[in-house]
Motif scaffolding. Sequence first.
Motif, short mmCIF file in Angstrom:
data_model
loop_
_atom_site.label_atom_id
_atom_site.label_comp_id
_atom_site.label_asym_id
_atom_site.label_seq_id
_atom_site.Cartn_x
_atom_site.Cartn_y
_atom_site.Cartn_z
N LYS A 1 67.98 56.22 44.19
CA LYS A 1 68.53 57.39 43.52
C LYS A 1 67.68 57.70 42.29
CE LYS A 1 73.44 56.67 44.54
NZ LYS A 1 74.80 56.77 43.99
N LEU B 1 62.41 61.98 47.28
CA LEU B 1 61.10 61.86 46.64
C LEU B 1 60.87 62.89 45.53
CD1 LEU B 1 58.60 60.89 49.44
CD2 LEU B 1 58.80 59.84 47.18
N PRO B 2 61.01 64.21 45.82
CA PRO B 2 60.80 65.16 44.72
C PRO B 2 61.80 64.97 43.58
CG PRO B 2 61.26 66.32 46.80
CD PRO B 2 61.30 64.87 47.09
N GLU B 3 63.00 64.52 43.91
CA GLU B 3 64.00 64.27 42.87
C GLU B 3 63.55 63.15 41.94
OE1 GLU B 3 68.53 65.34 44.20
OE2 GLU B 3 67.92 63.26 44.30
N ALA C 1 54.44 62.67 52.22
CA ALA C 1 54.87 61.94 51.02
C ALA C 1 54.11 62.44 49.79
CB ALA C 1 54.64 60.44 51.22
N GLU D 1 71.37 56.16 50.61
CA GLU D 1 71.82 57.17 51.57
C GLU D 1 71.04 58.47 51.50
OE1 GLU D 1 76.05 57.66 51.54
OE2 GLU D 1 76.31 55.66 52.37
N ILE D 2 70.11 58.61 50.54
CA ILE D 2 69.40 59.87 50.39
C ILE D 2 68.06 59.78 51.12
CG2 ILE D 2 68.60 61.61 48.75
CD1 ILE D 2 70.41 60.24 46.67
N ALA D 3 67.81 60.73 52.01
CA ALA D 3 66.59 60.69 52.82
C ALA D 3 65.37 61.05 51.96
CB ALA D 3 66.72 61.64 54.00
N SER D 4 64.21 60.56 52.39
CA SER D 4 62.98 60.72 51.61
C SER D 4 62.66 62.18 51.28
CB SER D 4 61.79 60.12 52.37
OG SER D 4 61.93 58.71 52.46
N MET D 5 62.90 63.09 52.23
CA MET D 5 62.58 64.51 52.01
C MET D 5 63.25 65.04 50.75
SD MET D 5 60.91 67.12 53.36
CE MET D 5 60.78 67.38 55.12
N VAL D 6 64.45 64.56 50.47
CA VAL D 6 65.20 65.00 49.29
C VAL D 6 64.96 64.06 48.11
CG1 VAL D 6 67.54 65.31 48.37
CG2 VAL D 6 66.97 66.15 50.66
N LEU E 1 55.27 65.81 48.75
CA LEU E 1 56.56 65.73 48.04
C LEU E 1 56.41 65.21 46.62
CD1 LEU E 1 58.71 64.40 51.03
CD2 LEU E 1 58.86 66.68 49.99
N GLY E 2 55.20 64.81 46.25
CA GLY E 2 54.93 64.42 44.87
C GLY E 2 54.63 62.95 44.66
N TYR F 1 66.63 56.78 52.81
CA TYR F 1 67.62 56.32 53.79
C TYR F 1 66.98 55.77 55.06
CZ TYR F 1 71.12 57.10 57.51
OH TYR F 1 71.96 56.98 58.59
#
Lengths: 368, 368
Positions: free
Chosen positions: A168, A203-205, A231, A196-201, A234-235, A188
Amino acid sequence: MRTSLCDRLGIELPIVGFTPSEHVAAAISRAGGLGVLGCVRFNDAAELDAVLSWMDENTGGKPYGVDIVMPAKIPAEGTSIDLAKHIPQGHRDFVERTLRDLAVPPLPDDTDERAGVLGWLHSVARSHVEVALKHPIRLIANALGSPPVDVIEQCHAKGVPVAALAGKAEHAVRHVDNGVDIVVAQGYEAGGHTGEIASMVLLPEVVDAVGDRVPVLAAGGIGSGRQVAAALALGASGVWMGSFWLATEEYLQTMGESEAMQRALVAAGSSDTVRTRIYTGKPARLLKTRWTEAWAAPDAPEPLPMPLQNLLVSHAHNRIHHAADPSVVSMPVGQIVGRMDRVRPVADVISELVSGYEETLSRLDKTR
Amino acid sequence: MRTSLCDRLGIELPIVGFTPSEHVAAAISRAGGLGVLGCVRFNDAAELDAVLSWMDENTGGKPYGVDIVMPAKIPAEGTSIDLAKHIPQGHRDFVERTLRDLAVPPLPDDTDERAGVLGWLHSVARSHVEVALKHPIRLIANALGSPPVDVIEQCHAKGVPVAALAGKAEHAVRHVDNGVDIVVAQGYEAGGHTGEIASMVLLPEVVDAVGDRVPVLAAGGIGSGRQVAAALALGASGVWMGSFWLATEEYLQTMGESEAMQRALVAAGSSDTVRTRIYTGKPARLLKTRWTEAWAAPDAPEPLPMPLQNLLVSHAHNRIHHAADPSVVSMPVGQIVGRMDRVRPVADVISELVSGYEETLSRLDKTR
């Protein structure tokens, strides 16, 4: 495929490879990435010391790192005999019954059995740090987030950067506030402990949350050059790969008699994993087999908290490993297992990542 | 940001936007993407017909599409009154008790209430197809995989390509074998109906499985140019975005009194979603609120199969919508909700996707 991480760690490719096998780790470093040896399997500090001395001689002078498992908060502590008192008999009975149902035989009498994986214990993880810092390591990573601040300071005093896994963005920020130098954002889809958070979401977060303070590595779902490019898009400043090395030739050199496990991985698709607490007590993604299915049945007990669950199942893991039945494997692996379709040398994996990455960038050029 | 999909669909940007709002869909098309209007909210074919006529006049001559919800296998059929007989009283009692516990008041007497969402019914979805094909639509997408082959043939006879959602590579191949023209690979992180494989792993798998036969759109986790670039790096020919449009100004023009829902979405982080069967009977990702938490409690009943579950909760949805309490929203949304931090015009979202994409490609250039 060159990022600021390469200069930071003295490597040619921003590919960090986590593995319990020193043969794999050394091969990753020799191929231009950073091999990171998992220490959790070493109950005895002297054994780790000997293996790191082997690494010093077999990485061709290239950098390598180590991975420890150390919660920032100290959990239950003690020898495996002390801790074993806290395991309910019903859980032991379930494990024994399940092994019988799955036709996993007892170990032969002459088997030299390990007393559970004590690397989960804080005191043992600290001994790993002390031994590792006597070697020319270039990174210490902690699989359970920030290590305690005094451990980070101990590493920094030796000039060794510290990496920590985060599932997270707020965990990543906390790690950096504690002094961590590199964040591994674990999605995830990853094997082992995962959120539970997938890499697409995710990583940039994470990248936005830590800003310019530290580089971020992408963990979870990486097994091709396309995925490395995604990857980095996504940053991320590089990738952290764990699962993919399980299907390499070098893995067998350390972890003998793992052919059944490798057969199971090669046969598995991306749907054949499950996120469960049965391996360590914390949610971790494993290969879905008859063993994980037994724990998902309505009559199965709830897994115990860390570190009790791993003590509960460690003898079962030895029996399962010895039985060598691909349908009863107990192994952490990510959803990328669907792409692990043959056993290859580490160098082949890495050269395919590089060529796939270059092809992807050429393909993206055409969208401009 | 130009791919072969642009030529195929006659659009400028490979951004396909799914939305139940005709104002959003038209704005997406006007901005260069393809707006796809969700039909499931239309119980009455004449109402859909009128809205599509509005679309014809408000997309500035740009292409648009529609989305239907049609299982390939025909499920339980009939009017909502027939079907209601199959709903157990215990489920009705739980819903009523939960609404009372959450302080969701009854509807005012003069509320014109819809009789559940019948768009889930096969016969209603077929009427959507027939109405839509009388308009100059450029795409029919089906949210539940391949529509029946005769529906695909009906679309092809009018020159309209058919898209179908897939959460696994083998489903994608089956869709293409049935005649589907575009696969939407929907990852675990997506809102609404979704599988278990995350986009990072799913996308290249689907792309490799369908080969050159059809283009693949990436669905799940897309809300920035970096994510569009990642999706294209993974092999997608474009992106399918659904959640992100919920936080646009145009959404309110169609779906009045949704301010509470938008406030809830803007406040939510990427951890604030849950994958559950409570919305339709099939696993779908929703915003995590006190409503979803009530269904996750130990005393909650198991959700009913599709289409019964949606009939069970449709009156509750009306009451929840009317109550306008951001803590008791019932809304499908993906993990990208964490990036939905303000309500904006659709055109701003799209121009930010484009500029973010270009910045990402420039950043990747520096890795060569």
